[in-house]
Write a protein that holds these residues in place. Structure first.
Motif, mmCIF file in Angstrom:
data_model
loop_
_atom_site.group_PDB
_atom_site.id
_atom_site.type_symbol
_atom_site.label_atom_id
_atom_site.label_comp_id
_atom_site.label_asym_id
_atom_site.label_seq_id
_atom_site.Cartn_x
_atom_site.Cartn_y
_atom_site.Cartn_z
ATOM 1 N N ALA A 1 62.180 66.280 -15.344
ATOM 2 C CA ALA A 1 63.094 67.201 -14.568
ATOM 3 C C ALA A 1 64.295 66.480 -13.368
ATOM 4 O O ALA A 1 65.549 66.823 -13.354
ATOM 5 C CB ALA A 1 61.702 67.374 -12.634
ATOM 6 N N HIS B 1 68.626 74.815 -11.951
ATOM 7 C CA HIS B 1 67.520 74.355 -11.449
ATOM 8 C C HIS B 1 65.976 74.257 -11.592
ATOM 9 O O HIS B 1 66.055 75.290 -12.775
ATOM 10 C CB HIS B 1 68.002 75.676 -10.362
ATOM 11 N N PRO B 2 65.363 73.604 -11.586
ATOM 12 C CA PRO B 2 64.010 73.011 -11.913
ATOM 13 C C PRO B 2 63.354 74.024 -11.218
ATOM 14 O O PRO B 2 62.328 74.171 -11.811
ATOM 15 C CB PRO B 2 63.980 71.682 -11.334
ATOM 16 N N SER B 3 62.556 75.102 -10.696
ATOM 17 C CA SER B 3 62.394 76.249 -10.106
ATOM 18 C C SER B 3 62.372 77.494 -10.676
ATOM 19 O O SER B 3 61.776 78.371 -11.404
ATOM 20 C CB SER B 3 62.679 76.597 -9.062
ATOM 21 N N HIS C 1 57.636 79.618 -18.038
ATOM 22 C CA HIS C 1 56.804 79.105 -16.629
ATOM 23 C C HIS C 1 57.194 79.244 -15.803
ATOM 24 O O HIS C 1 58.610 79.439 -15.593
ATOM 25 C CB HIS C 1 56.294 77.765 -16.372
ATOM 26 N N ARG D 1 55.428 81.311 -9.265
ATOM 27 C CA ARG D 1 56.177 81.439 -8.189
ATOM 28 C C ARG D 1 56.140 79.924 -6.738
ATOM 29 O O ARG D 1 56.599 80.235 -6.473
ATOM 30 C CB ARG D 1 55.855 82.474 -6.694
ATOM 31 N N THR D 2 54.752 79.570 -7.246
ATOM 32 C CA THR D 2 54.238 77.873 -6.386
ATOM 33 C C THR D 2 54.962 77.144 -7.354
ATOM 34 O O THR D 2 54.771 76.271 -6.417
ATOM 35 C CB THR D 2 52.696 78.232 -6.027
ATOM 36 N N ASN D 3 55.049 77.403 -8.655
ATOM 37 C CA ASN D 3 56.130 75.688 -8.926
ATOM 38 C C ASN D 3 57.370 75.596 -9.027
ATOM 39 O O ASN D 3 58.138 76.983 -9.627
ATOM 40 C CB ASN D 3 55.667 76.307 -11.101
ATOM 41 N N ALA D 4 57.648 74.549 -8.759
ATOM 42 C CA ALA D 4 58.734 74.196 -8.102
ATOM 43 C C ALA D 4 59.572 73.926 -9.192
ATOM 44 O O ALA D 4 61.163 73.017 -9.188
ATOM 45 C CB ALA D 4 59.177 73.358 -7.221
ATOM 46 N N PHE D 5 58.831 73.262 -10.344
ATOM 47 C CA PHE D 5 59.107 72.616 -11.326
ATOM 48 C C PHE D 5 59.213 73.396 -12.633
ATOM 49 O O PHE D 5 58.767 72.701 -13.880
ATOM 50 C CB PHE D 5 59.025 71.460 -11.841
ATOM 51 N N ALA D 6 59.404 74.651 -12.889
ATOM 52 C CA ALA D 6 58.861 75.760 -13.528
ATOM 53 C C ALA D 6 59.881 75.269 -15.456
ATOM 54 O O ALA D 6 59.481 74.949 -16.291
ATOM 55 C CB ALA D 6 59.244 76.632 -13.555
ATOM 56 N N ASP E 1 58.650 72.180 -16.601
ATOM 57 C CA ASP E 1 57.068 72.261 -17.405
ATOM 58 C C ASP E 1 57.481 72.604 -18.762
ATOM 59 O O ASP E 1 57.249 72.496 -19.909
ATOM 60 C CB ASP E 1 56.208 73.672 -16.646
#
Length: 312
Positions: free
Chosen positions: A193, A202-204, A209, A212-217, A220
């Motif tokens: 990250a 941008h990590p999201s 991945h 929509r609830t994963n801010a670190f897609a 990941d």
């Protein structure tokens, strides 16, 4: 192995600690008495496991200014929140635009490269521990653009029983080996990250991945080839009788960021490998060329044997 890691993972696992910044140091206090400090410039990430921990806004600002991250974990040692700096690379605006506008063919080719790297890493770990790795090279060659055949899952179904035994099931909510894996993945996820943000991405906005609830897609996505490194250390910890996330285990996992890994440009640390992967991913987005992505090469048995140096 490298000598002493310049950057450190700071783990806060004791209840009631207070974290603050003072004269260039991260200061840890209990009952208004200082119990420890570390130079802020040495901090790669702060991982908070304990409840009742408080911190100052000035500390979060100081960490963000240095590109460090703070990770908040649940009771299963898996991350639930991450504080990242907004300012990244000097070309952040252009890179974010290229990342957002990346076409599906490019994104699918990038994911293919990530899956192939992960499967080859899994094969290397199995071979290093004397487990049969037959068929993994074939699986890696079968990965299509976007991994439409879900070869990653096929490899996982073979990999875990071979590595951990036929009764093992990967379950983020389970204790013992699964909790150890959760913690190790948290360390590497925070590293990726940070690398993503430092590269002006941008990590999201992930390449695979996309919850929509994963801010670190994107983190990941990028961490996938590094996961088998955590698996290898976890197996060594289990062989030493370490079955819980103890201080010994945390110290060992924190050391992973300084492990030497082979890469396209020669040997480098895991930290620099993650940085290089993120920077090359930004280049891939900008140029529209998937082969710009540079991921760490599968480690040799000697490299994985050096993990013993992280153990007491």
């Amino acid at each position: 192995m490298t000598g002493v890691a310049v950057e450190r993972i700071v783990d806060i696992a004791t209840e009631g600690r207070h974290l603050s910044a003072s004269r260039g140091f991260l200061v840890v206090s209990a009952d208004r008495q200082e119990v420890g400090r570390i130079p802020l410039d040495d901090v790669a990430a702060v991982i908070v496991h304990a409840h009742g921990v408080t911190w100052t806004t000035s500390l979060l600002v100081a960490l963000a200014e240095r590109g460090a991250v703070m990770v908040l974990c649940g009771s299963n040692h898996a991350p639930v929140a991450l504080c990242l700096p907004l300012d990244g690379h000097h070309a952040q605006n252009a890179r974010l635009r290229a990342q957002w506008q990346a076409g599906r063919p490019l994104v699918k080719q990038l994911w293919r490269r990530v899956v192939v790297a992960k499967i080859r890493w899994q094969a290397a770990v199995l071979a290093a521990f004397g487990r049969p790795a037959d068929g993994f090279d074939l699986l890696a060659r079968q990965v299509a653009s976007g991994d439409t055949g879900n070869v990653e899952a096929q490899a996982a179904r073979r990999y875990w029983p071979l590595l951990m035994g036929p009764d093992f099931r990967r379950d983020r909510q389970a204790p013992d080996a699964n909790a150890l894996l959760n913690y190790g993945y948290t360390v590497m996820r925070s590293l990726c990250a940070r690398a993503v943000v430092a590269a002006g991405l941008h990590p999201s906005i992930g390449i695979h991945h996309a919850n929509r609830t994963n801010a670190f897609a994107l983190a990941d996505d990028l961490v996938e080839p590094f996961r088998p490194l955590v698996d290898a250390l976890t197996l060594r910890l289990l062989d030493r009788g370490v079955t819980e996330v103890t201080p010994v285990a945390k110290h060992a996992y924190a050391g992973l960021i300084a492990v030497d890994l082979p890469g396209p440009a020669g040997t480098t640390t895991a930290t620099l490998a993650a940085m290089r992967a993120a920077q090359s991913l930004a280049t891939a987005f900008t140029l529209g060329q998937a082969d710009s992505l540079e991921l760490p090469l599968p480690p040799t048995a000697a490299v994985l044997a050096d993990l013993d140096g992280l153990l007491p």
